[in-house]
Write an enzyme that holds these catalytic residues in place. Structure first.
Site, mmCIF file in Angstrom:
data_model
loop_
_atom_site.group_PDB
_atom_site.id
_atom_site.type_symbol
_atom_site.label_atom_id
_atom_site.label_comp_id
_atom_site.label_asym_id
_atom_site.label_seq_id
_atom_site.Cartn_x
_atom_site.Cartn_y
_atom_site.Cartn_z
ATOM 1 C CE1 TYR A 140 -18.946 -26.365 32.976
ATOM 2 C CE2 TYR A 140 -17.630 -28.266 33.581
ATOM 3 C CZ TYR A 140 -18.844 -27.714 33.245
ATOM 4 O OH TYR A 140 -19.970 -28.514 33.186
ATOM 5 C CG HIS A 195 -20.423 -24.828 29.812
ATOM 6 N ND1 HIS A 195 -21.266 -25.858 30.172
ATOM 7 C CD2 HIS A 195 -20.868 -23.731 30.471
ATOM 8 C CE1 HIS A 195 -22.165 -25.403 31.026
ATOM 9 N NE2 HIS A 195 -21.955 -24.115 31.215
ATOM 10 C CG HIS A 246 -25.940 -21.843 28.615
ATOM 11 N ND1 HIS A 246 -24.966 -22.536 27.921
ATOM 12 C CD2 HIS A 246 -25.578 -21.900 29.931
ATOM 13 C CE1 HIS A 246 -24.062 -22.990 28.773
ATOM 14 N NE2 HIS A 246 -24.404 -22.611 29.997
ATOM 15 C CG HIS A 285 -22.563 -18.749 31.932
ATOM 16 N ND1 HIS A 285 -21.263 -19.213 31.852
ATOM 17 C CD2 HIS A 285 -23.351 -19.873 31.933
ATOM 18 C CE1 HIS A 285 -21.271 -20.531 31.805
ATOM 19 N NE2 HIS A 285 -22.530 -20.957 31.850
ATOM 20 C CD GLU A 286 -27.080 -19.888 33.306
ATOM 21 O OE1 GLU A 286 -27.530 -20.588 32.369
ATOM 22 O OE2 GLU A 286 -26.277 -20.325 34.140
#
Length: 249
Positions: A204, A158, A152, A148-149
């Site tokens: 999310y 997101h 980014h 996930h990071e």
């Protein structure tokens, strides 16, 4: 094991938490380092570059002449062997299906500096120079959280921040903590002509930033569709990386 979320009065089975749920749990007492603020829970921004979007793909990592995108990194010696394996699994889950290759830094000027700082967070895209990506141990030591990071850092926001999200989810504004409403703003995004991905590792959770335990995001038309997961990038996540970086895969 059952944990009470800081952002929800509900009790959630730990094993049912998706990547973003785990990140918010790890970040619940996150304090911004000097000169840095956080948006949407885990996207770091600095006073130098406050935008949460990447206009004109200006923040993409460069592609090499051989068609691969090499992302140099250094990793803190404070991580133990299991931590390193977890982080490297997050890298491999991206590299195995894309032209992105994470490589140990030798002399490159622009690189990721992976550190066990407080919380799980990353800047958006390439910011230049030494670029911190925080994966606290043990709170962030899940390969899906690492992926996930890293996404980014590749330039992805997101999933529910997509400009077209209102066709696919309902944001239940009344259930969101008042001081976290800004985390649910839509962004001007390049959706790469790809479908909305309820299973994205970038999505999310259903109760993110809930004030009273009620859902803050409801999929439509089927409200029971699972949203987000923690196993790693979805098939569509990898496809979007390939589209954004013109991987030709």
């Amino acid at each position: 094991v059952r944990l009470k979320r800081k952002y929800s009065e509900e009790y959630l089975d730990f094993d049912s938490m998706n990547a973003m749920d785990k990140i918010l749990e790890a970040n619940r007492r996150l304090r911004s380092p000097r000169g840095i603020s956080f948006r949407e829970g885990d996207i770091a921004t600095s006073y130098i570059r406050s935008a949460i979007t990447c206009p004109g793909n200006a923040c993409l990592w460069p592609k090499s002449v051989d068609g691969f995108v090499y992302i140099p990194f250094i990793m803190s010696p404070l991580y133990d062997d299991m931590d390193r394996i977890t982080i490297e699994t997050g890298m491999q889950d991206i590299s195995s299906g894309t032209c992105i290759k994470f490589v140990p830094r030798t002399h490159e000027a622009n690189f990721l500096d992976i550190q066990p700082r407080y919380g799980c967070w990353s800047f958006l895209g390439q910011t230049g120079g030494s670029q911190t990506l925080s994966l606290q141990t043990p709170g962030c030591m899940w390969s899906g959280v690492a992926a996930h990071e890293f996404m980014h850092a590749l330039g992805f926001v997101h999933e529910q921040s997509r400009s077209d999200r209102d066709h696919y989810v309902t944001i239940v504004w009344k259930n969101i903590m008042p001081d976290r409403i800004h985390n649910f703003r839509k962004q001007v995004t390049n959706n790469l002509n790809t479908p909305y991905d309820y299973s994205s590792v970038m999505h999310y959770g259903r109760y993110a930033f809930s004030e009273d335990g009620g859902p803050t995001i409801i999929p439509k038309p089927d409200p029971y569709i699972p949203i987000g997961q923690r196993d790693g990038p979805s098939v569509l996540d990898l496809h979007k990386i390939n589209m954004l970086y013109n991987c030709g895969m």
